[in-house]
Design a protein around this motif. Structure first.
Motif, PDB file in Angstrom:
ATOM      1  N   SER A 234       0.809  -1.222   0.000  1.00 57.90           N
ATOM      2  CA  SER A 234       0.000   0.000   0.000  1.00 57.90           C
ATOM      3  C   SER A 234       0.840   1.270   0.000  1.00 57.90           C
ATOM      4  N   ASP A 235       2.138   1.155  -0.279  1.00 58.10           N
ATOM      5  CA  ASP A 235       2.989   2.345  -0.318  1.00 58.10           C
ATOM      6  C   ASP A 235       2.661   3.181  -1.546  1.00 58.10           C
ATOM      7  N   VAL A 236       2.711   4.513  -1.382  1.00 59.35           N
ATOM      8  CA  VAL A 236       2.395   5.448  -2.463  1.00 59.35           C
ATOM      9  C   VAL A 236       3.563   6.421  -2.617  1.00 59.35           C
ATOM     10  N   TRP A 237       4.004   6.593  -3.859  1.00 61.17           N
ATOM     11  CA  TRP A 237       5.074   7.552  -4.156  1.00 61.17           C
ATOM     12  C   TRP A 237       4.468   8.870  -4.597  1.00 61.17           C
ATOM     13  N   VAL A 238       4.887   9.945  -3.933  1.00 61.36           N
ATOM     14  CA  VAL A 238       4.528  11.290  -4.376  1.00 61.36           C
ATOM     15  C   VAL A 238       5.576  11.700  -5.410  1.00 61.36           C
ATOM     16  N   PRO A 244      10.786   5.551  -3.640  1.00 64.10           N
ATOM     17  CA  PRO A 244      11.005   4.372  -2.788  1.00 64.10           C
ATOM     18  C   PRO A 244      11.487   3.177  -3.606  1.00 64.10           C
ATOM     19  N   ASP A 245      12.005   2.186  -2.896  1.00 64.13           N
ATOM     20  CA  ASP A 245      12.435   0.958  -3.560  1.00 64.13           C
ATOM     21  C   ASP A 245      11.249   0.164  -4.094  1.00 64.13           C
ATOM     22  N   SER A 246      10.093   0.288  -3.455  1.00 62.05           N
ATOM     23  CA  SER A 246       8.892  -0.398  -3.926  1.00 62.05           C
ATOM     24  C   SER A 246       7.672   0.406  -3.505  1.00 62.05           C
ATOM     25  N   TYR A 247       6.648   0.362  -4.342  1.00 68.56           N
ATOM     26  CA  TYR A 247       5.397   1.062  -4.076  1.00 68.56           C
ATOM     27  C   TYR A 247       4.382   0.626  -5.122  1.00 68.56           C
ATOM     28  N   ASP A 248       3.111   0.748  -4.790  1.00 67.74           N
ATOM     29  CA  ASP A 248       2.055   0.320  -5.705  1.00 67.74           C
ATOM     30  C   ASP A 248       1.189   1.463  -6.205  1.00 67.74           C
ATOM     31  N   GLY A 249       1.391   2.664  -5.672  1.00 66.29           N
ATOM     32  CA  GLY A 249       0.626   3.815  -6.117  1.00 66.29           C
ATOM     33  C   GLY A 249       1.517   5.017  -6.362  1.00 66.29           C
ATOM     34  N   ILE A 250       1.066   5.914  -7.249  1.00 68.28           N
ATOM     35  CA  ILE A 250       1.774   7.169  -7.546  1.00 68.28           C
ATOM     36  C   ILE A 250       0.740   8.287  -7.579  1.00 68.28           C
ATOM     37  N   VAL A 251       1.106   9.449  -7.037  1.00 67.99           N
ATOM     38  CA  VAL A 251       0.243  10.631  -7.124  1.00 67.99           C
ATOM     39  C   VAL A 251       1.085  11.830  -7.558  1.00 67.99           C
ATOM     40  N   THR A 252       0.441  12.781  -8.235  1.00 64.72           N
ATOM     41  CA  THR A 252       1.141  13.998  -8.654  1.00 64.72           C
ATOM     42  C   THR A 252       0.138  15.082  -9.015  1.00 64.72           C
ATOM     43  N   ASP A 253       0.639  16.325  -9.031  1.00 72.12           N
ATOM     44  CA  ASP A 253      -0.136  17.451  -9.574  1.00 72.12           C
ATOM     45  C   ASP A 253       0.591  18.081 -10.750  1.00 72.12           C
ATOM     46  N   GLN A 254       1.605  17.379 -11.277  1.00 76.28           N
ATOM     47  CA  GLN A 254       2.416  17.900 -12.375  1.00 76.28           C
ATOM     48  C   GLN A 254       1.817  17.512 -13.725  1.00 76.28           C
ATOM     49  N   THR A 255       1.782  18.462 -14.635  1.00 75.97           N
ATOM     50  CA  THR A 255       1.413  18.152 -16.011  1.00 75.97           C
ATOM     51  C   THR A 255       2.601  17.505 -16.707  1.00 75.97           C
ATOM     52  N   GLY A 256       2.327  16.840 -17.817  1.00 77.85           N
ATOM     53  CA  GLY A 256       3.406  16.217 -18.573  1.00 77.85           C
ATOM     54  C   GLY A 256       3.899  14.915 -17.985  1.00 77.85           C
ATOM     55  N   VAL A 257       3.221  14.395 -16.969  1.00 82.28           N
ATOM     56  CA  VAL A 257       3.601  13.137 -16.327  1.00 82.28           C
ATOM     57  C   VAL A 257       2.439  12.161 -16.474  1.00 82.28           C
ATOM     58  N   VAL A 258       2.709  10.983 -17.023  1.00 83.47           N
ATOM     59  CA  VAL A 258       1.683   9.953 -17.194  1.00 83.47           C
ATOM     60  C   VAL A 258       1.887   8.875 -16.136  1.00 83.47           C
ATOM     61  N   LEU A 259       0.907   8.679 -15.289  1.00 86.45           N
ATOM     62  CA  LEU A 259       0.984   7.665 -14.247  1.00 86.45           C
ATOM     63  C   LEU A 259       0.315   6.388 -14.741  1.00 86.45           C
ATOM     64  N   ALA A 260       0.964   5.253 -14.505  1.00 87.12           N
ATOM     65  CA  ALA A 260       0.458   3.973 -14.998  1.00 87.12           C
ATOM     66  C   ALA A 260       0.253   2.999 -13.846  1.00 87.12           C
ATOM     67  N   ALA A 261      -0.786   2.200 -13.945  1.00 88.43           N
ATOM     68  CA  ALA A 261      -1.063   1.146 -12.980  1.00 88.43           C
ATOM     69  C   ALA A 261      -1.226  -0.167 -13.733  1.00 88.43           C
ATOM     70  N   PRO A 262      -0.320  -1.135 -13.555  1.00 92.40           N
ATOM     71  CA  PRO A 262      -0.422  -2.399 -14.279  1.00 92.40           C
ATOM     72  C   PRO A 262      -1.483  -3.308 -13.687  1.00 92.40           C
ATOM     73  N   GLY A 263      -1.936  -4.252 -14.500  1.00 94.17           N
ATOM     74  CA  GLY A 263      -2.904  -5.232 -14.023  1.00 94.17           C
ATOM     75  C   GLY A 263      -3.045  -6.397 -14.970  1.00 94.17           C
ATOM     76  N   ALA A 264      -3.189  -7.584 -14.391  1.00 97.35           N
ATOM     77  CA  ALA A 264      -3.548  -8.777 -15.156  1.00 97.35           C
ATOM     78  C   ALA A 264      -4.320  -9.641 -14.189  1.00 97.35           C
TER      79      ALA A 264
END
Length: 429
Positions: A234-238, A244-264
């Motif tokens: 449940s770690d989240v990178w701002v 961090p060395d590992s995390y499952d979420g990312i948040v930002t308020d910056q334009t020009g940045v595409v956040l991706a969440a993998p899934g299968a």
């Protein structure tokens, strides 16, 4: 020293060296059960007599003589994948070792074990062996050659399509990918696999090309795409802070940045706050769901950027449905504690588990408005949360396909332009 058993023998005369140099080692190493591959070069066509002798020695010899080394090695990889081989013995020169290592970085993964035998130039008995020539560092040349090669590969399984949630406002670009329209050829990874793993056979070059093609369709620059270092937690990178060395979420308020969440089968969740223009992307499997990955992302948006939780909208992407997902009773009981409806058959030996509903309940309990969550319980919007296991033609699934599975993604970014001033490139399905 090589291991006793070799599944494939690659004789490299395209990167320096010649069959005259290699002949003794080749004859010593060959067996009639070994698959032999000759990485050929135009300047060595006078070696046809030696090739004929090799054909007599080995019942299975393949001449790799495509236009570029990248294309030769790609054909080589396709053949050994079809044969389910992974141990590769390479006869090459010192120059060739450096070159093959560079191609290996982009066209292979750690699944393949390369064992090198280097024929030193001073041992060469011919007068004009290419292995004697100095070789400039080929790193950038190899990268360009590989990129140019994969870009001309044909798309497989139709065209790329991107499903979009009508809950997410137009001030954000976003989407959920399917498995169609990429260049990955291995059946369980075909075709738009978007994640490279050391445990699977899809290499960096192919996955990178799939990401590039998705970006062209969806309308963003591929190198701005950021994937989490998934740890099923449940770690989240701002974004912008130390990573961090590992995390499952990312948040930002910056334009020009595409956040991706993998899934299968695991859920790719996309978050947005249209008031403060904040976004998030999170991967949530069963472990991440129990650990509260979704609400950890929401909390980061509130804490770091001042979002009001009532403004945050969440879309759950393609993932395994309760129809196809079961666990042992002890694990399933943890989901029953979230809400009884998360486990419709708790008395079963392997109860079915609804991880999507668990995420909805946890988000609602955390303060996200029910109408601001788009999942498979919503019927007045286009569906974005189909079951990945039920739809093999459109989605990858770990549950269905086993360990060598492909990965789709959810992605989101903050637009730099006003809504309506640019045409969406993505196909809305």
């Amino acid at each position: 020293m090589f291991s006793k058993m070799h599944e494939a023998l690659l004789i490299d005369i395209a990167n320096g060296g010649c069959l005259t140099c290699f002949r003794a080692s080749v004859l010593e190493s060959l067996s009639r059960d070994c698959h032999v591959f000759l990485l050929y070069a135009t300047q060595n066509k006078d070696n046809n007599d030696v090739i004929a002798k090799l054909r007599d020695i080995s019942k299975s010899i393949h001449i790799l003589d495509s236009v570029t080394i990248a294309s030769c090695l790609y054909v080589f990889k396709q053949i050994i994948d079809e044969l389910d081989l992974s141990v590769i013995k390479v006869l090459t020169s010192p120059n060739g070792k450096e070159s093959i290592d560079l191609y290996r970085e982009w066209l292979f993964t750690a699944v393949y074990r390369f064992e090198f035998e280097i024929i030193a130039s001073e041992k060469c008995t011919c007068g004009e062996c290419p292995s004697r020539a100095p070789l400039d560092s080929p790193g950038e040349k190899v990268r360009r050659e590989v990129d140019e090669f994969v870009q001309q590969l044909p798309a497989l399984k139709g065209q790329i399509t991107v499903s979009k949630s009508t809950l997410i406002p137009d001030c954000f670009g976003h989407g959920f990918s399917s498995r169609c329209g990429g260049v990955s050829y291995i059946s369980s990874l075909s075709s738009l696999n978007l994640f490279c793993s050391s445990k699977r056979r899809d290499p960096h070059a192919v996955v990178g090309e799939n990401r590039r093609r998705l970006a062209l369709v969806a309308g963003f620059y591929p190198k701005t795409m950021h994937f989490p270092k998934v740890n099923h937690g449940s770690d989240v990178w701002v974004f912008g802070k130390p990573e961090p060395d590992s995390y499952d979420g990312i948040v930002t308020d910056q334009t020009g940045v595409v956040l991706a969440a993998p899934g299968a089968d695991c859920i790719p969740l996309l978050f947005c706050d249209p008031v403060h223009r904040v976004i998030g992307a999170t991967h949530a499997g069963w472990k991440g769901t129990l650990m509260g990955a979704a609400m950890a992302t929401v909390d980061s948006m509130v804490r770091e950027f001042g979002s009001d939780i009532r403004d945050i909208k969440v879309a759950l992407g393609p993932s395994v449905g309760v129809c196809c997902y079961s666990m042992d009773q002890n694990q399933a009981s943890e989901f029953s504690k979230i809400h009884p409806n998360c486990v419709p058959d708790p008395e079963s030996t392997h109860p079915h588990v609804n991880i999507r509903l668990a995420n909805r309940v946890l988000l609602q309990n955390g303060g996200v408005l029910p109408e601001n969550i788009h999942d498979d319980t919503v019927w007045d919007r286009p569906q974005v949360t189909p079951c990945t296991s039920c739809k093999p033609q459109k989605y990858f699934s770990h549950v269905r396909d086993g360990l060598n599975f492909g990965t789709q993604v959810g992605f989101i970014w903050i637009r730099e332009f006003e809504p309506g001033t640019e045409t969406e490139a993505a196909t809305l399905v």
